[in-house]
Design an enzyme around this catalytic site. Structure first.
Site, PDB file in Angstrom:
ATOM      1  N   HIS A 122     100.075  23.765  55.913  1.00 14.06           N
ATOM      2  CA  HIS A 122     100.513  25.118  55.553  1.00 14.06           C
ATOM      3  C   HIS A 122      99.351  25.976  55.077  1.00 14.06           C
ATOM      4  CE1 HIS A 122     103.854  27.640  53.470  1.00 14.06           C
ATOM      5  NE2 HIS A 122     102.743  28.359  53.529  1.00 14.06           N
ATOM      6  N   HIS A 138      98.085  30.090  56.090  1.00 13.36           N
ATOM      7  CA  HIS A 138      98.159  31.302  56.927  1.00 13.36           C
ATOM      8  C   HIS A 138      96.730  31.692  57.302  1.00 13.36           C
ATOM      9  CE1 HIS A 138     102.401  32.088  55.650  1.00 13.36           C
ATOM     10  NE2 HIS A 138     101.988  31.356  54.625  1.00 13.36           N
ATOM     11  N   HIS A 166     109.702  29.253  55.300  1.00 10.35           N
ATOM     12  CA  HIS A 166     109.450  29.556  53.892  1.00 10.35           C
ATOM     13  C   HIS A 166     110.801  29.716  53.185  1.00 10.35           C
ATOM     14  CE1 HIS A 166     105.358  30.294  55.157  1.00 10.35           C
ATOM     15  NE2 HIS A 166     104.985  30.610  53.932  1.00 10.35           N
ATOM     16  N   GLU A 170     110.652  29.707  47.437  1.00  9.18           N
ATOM     17  CA  GLU A 170     109.391  30.160  46.836  1.00  9.18           C
ATOM     18  C   GLU A 170     109.699  31.378  45.959  1.00  9.18           C
ATOM     19  OE1 GLU A 170     106.702  32.266  49.407  1.00  9.18           O
ATOM     20  OE2 GLU A 170     104.948  31.883  48.139  1.00  9.18           O
ATOM     21  N   ASP A 183      98.050  27.428  51.373  1.00 10.91           N
ATOM     22  CA  ASP A 183      98.792  28.683  51.621  1.00 10.91           C
ATOM     23  C   ASP A 183      97.869  29.825  52.064  1.00 10.91           C
ATOM     24  OD1 ASP A 183     101.141  30.059  51.936  1.00 10.91           O
ATOM     25  OD2 ASP A 183     101.557  30.325  49.800  1.00 10.91           O
ATOM     26  N   ASP A 184      97.234  30.516  51.146  1.00  8.38           N
ATOM     27  CA  ASP A 184      96.294  31.621  51.458  1.00  8.38           C
ATOM     28  C   ASP A 184      95.115  31.461  50.500  1.00  8.38           C
ATOM     29  OD1 ASP A 184      98.184  33.432  53.184  1.00  8.38           O
ATOM     30  OD2 ASP A 184      99.340  32.937  51.395  1.00  8.38           O
TER      31      ASP A 184
HETATM   32  N1  LIG Z   1     103.028  32.603  50.143  1.00  9.31           N
HETATM   33  C1  LIG Z   1     103.617  33.294  51.129  1.00  9.31           C
HETATM   34  N2  LIG Z   1     104.958  33.443  51.137  1.00  9.31           N
HETATM   35  C2  LIG Z   1     105.562  34.119  52.113  1.00  9.31           C
HETATM   36  N3  LIG Z   1     104.912  34.696  53.123  1.00  9.31           N
HETATM   37  C3  LIG Z   1     103.582  34.589  53.154  1.00  9.31           C
HETATM   38  N4  LIG Z   1     102.684  35.076  54.024  1.00  9.31           N
HETATM   39  C4  LIG Z   1     101.469  34.709  53.611  1.00  9.31           C
HETATM   40  N5  LIG Z   1     101.565  33.982  52.476  1.00  9.31           N
HETATM   41  C5  LIG Z   1     102.881  33.903  52.167  1.00  9.31           C
HETATM   42 ZN   LIG Z   2     103.026  30.376  53.162  1.00  9.08          ZN
END
Ligand SMILES: Nc1ncnc2[nH]cnc12
Ligand SMILES: [Zn+2]
Length: 322
Positions: free
Chosen positions: A11, A13, A189, A192, A270-271
Site C-alpha cells: 500500500h 500511492h 480504503h 481509516e 501510504d504516502d
Molecule cells: N491515506 C489515504 N486515504 C485515502 N485516500 C488516499 N489517497 C492518498 N492517500 C490516501
Molecule cells: Zn492509502
C-alpha cells in the site's frame, strides 16, 4: 532496528511517494511555483482535505511518461535499498488524464520505471489501479472499466481511495463487480476516516481479500473476529494514521490489538514523505515503538507476500527470498 529484515509493501500511492526534492526538480522543469505546497522541503497540509489538495498539486508536477518512469524508479530503488523485495503501488489513471498525458501513457511510464528498478535491484512490483471516491461512483465505474481492459500485465489489482466520508460503499459495488469479473485483486480504503461500519460495508458489498487500513474495525469486537475468521488481510499504515490523527499516538494505535486478535496484518507507508515516514521507518516503529519481535514482523512480511496480487510462480519465488 530493522535494517536487517526483508520487507514487502502492499500500500503506497505512487504520487504520494514523491520526495519533496523531486517535486522541486519537477516544478523547476515546468517553471511552476510550489510555495503553497512545499515549505522547508516538507509538504504543507493540515487535514485530509488539504492533504488531498497538496497530493493533487504534487501529482500535477508529473506530465510525461518519462516523469512517471523517474518517479517509480526513484521510489522502488529507495525501497530496494531498505531490503524490500516486493511493492504494490497504487496508481491513478485519473491523474494521467487530468494532466493530459492519458491513462495508457501514464501506465507505460510507471511500468518503465518499475522495470528499470527491477533490472537494477531485483525488486518485484505491481500496480493497483485506484478509483477516487470523492469523484463519485460514475467516475469510479469508468476507472474500473479501464482497469478491466487489463492493458498492462503489471496491473493486477483495483483499489478505491479518496474521501471515505463521501458516498457509501454500496454506491461503488458495480465498479468492483466490473474489476472482479476481470480477475483483478480487490482492496478498498475503509476504516481509516470512517468507523467500523465502513469496514463492514466493504466486506459485504465488495468482498475484498484485503482492506486498505481497516484499523477502525477495532471499534467493533465482532467485526475484528469476522476479519480474523475470514482471513482478510489489513494493509496497516501506522505513521499515516498518526499523521492524519486517526489515532493520537503510536501507543493508542490498534496494530498490536489486531495482531493479538488473530487478524492478518501488514506494514505499509501510504504516502511516505507526506506523513514524514518511509517503509523502513514503519518497520522500525513496529519494532522499537510498538515492541514487535523480529519473528512477528517477518510474519507480517510473509503475510504481505501471501496476500500479494501476483501469479503463484511469482509468489513462490518471493517466499523463497524471505
Ligand atoms: N491515506 C489515504 N486515504 C485515502 N485516500 C488516499 N489517497 C492518498 N492517500 C490516501
Ligand atoms: Zn492509502
Amino acid at each position: 532496528m530493522t535494517a536487517h529484515l526483508k520487507k514487502a509493501e502492499l500500500h503506497c500511492h505512487i504520487e504520494g511517494a514523491t520526495p519533496p526534492e523531486l517535486a522541486l526538480l519537477q516544478a523547476e522543469k515546468y517553471g511552476l511555483d510550489t510555495s503553497e505546497i512545499i515549505a522547508d522541503r516538507a509538504y504543507v497540509w493540515a487535514d485530509f482535505t488539504s492533504f488531498v489538495k497538496c497530493y493533487d498539486a504534487v501529482a500535477s508536477l508529473f506530465r510525461t511518461q518519462e516523469d512517471y518512469a523517474l518517479l517509480a524508479e526513484t521510489y522502488l530503488t529507495e525501497l530496494a535499498e531498505a531490503g524490500t523485495i516486493y511493492s504494490e503501488i497504487i496508481v491513478s489513471p485519473d491523474h494521467g488524464n487530468t494532466i493530459g498525458l492519458g491513462a495508457d501513457a501514464y501506465l507505460e511510464g510507471l511500468a518503465a520505471g518499475m522495470e528499470a528498478a527491477k533490472a537494477k535491484t531485483g525488486i518485484e512490483s505491481r500496480m493497483l489501479i485506484t478509483g477516487i471516491r470523492h469523484l463519485g461512483p460514475e467516475s469510479v465505474v469508468r476507472t474500473a472499466e479501464f482497469a478491466a481492459k487489463r492493458e498492462h500485465a503489471l496491473v493486477t489489482g483495483f483499489n478505491l481511495a479518496g474521501e471515505e466520508r463521501m458516498h457509501s460503499v454500496a454506491d461503488f459495488a458495480r465498479a468492483f463487480d466490473i474489476v472482479r469479473d476481470a480477475g483483478l485483486g480487490l482492496t478498498i480504503h475503509a476504516g481509516e476516516l470512517s468507523g467500523a461500519f465502513s469496514v463492514r460495508d466493504a466486506l459485504n458489498h465488495v468482498r475484498p481479500s484485503r482492506i486498505s487500513h481497516g484499523v477502525r474495525a477495532i471499534e467493533d469486537a465482532d467485526l475484528v473476529k469476522r476479519i480474523a475468521d475470514e482471513r482478510v488481510v489489513l494493509e496497516v499504515c501506522p505513521g499515516s494514521n498518526i499523521s492524519l490523527q486517526v489515532f493520537p499516538d503510536f501507543g493508542s494505535h490498534p496494530l498490536r490489538a489486531l495482531h493479538e486478535a488473530g487478524v492478518r496484518v501488514t506494514l505499509n507507508s501510504d504516502d511516505p514523505p507526506f506523513f514524514h515516514t518511509s517503509l523502513a521507518q514503519e518497520y522500525d516503529i513496529a519494532s522499537s515503538v510498538m515492541g514487535f519481535e523480529d519473528d512477528d514482523i517477518n510474519g507480517m512480511t510473509r503475510t504481505a507476500i501471501e496476500a500479494a496480487f501476483v501469479d503463484e510462480a511469482t509468489r513462490q519465488a518471493l517466499i523463497s527470498r524471505l
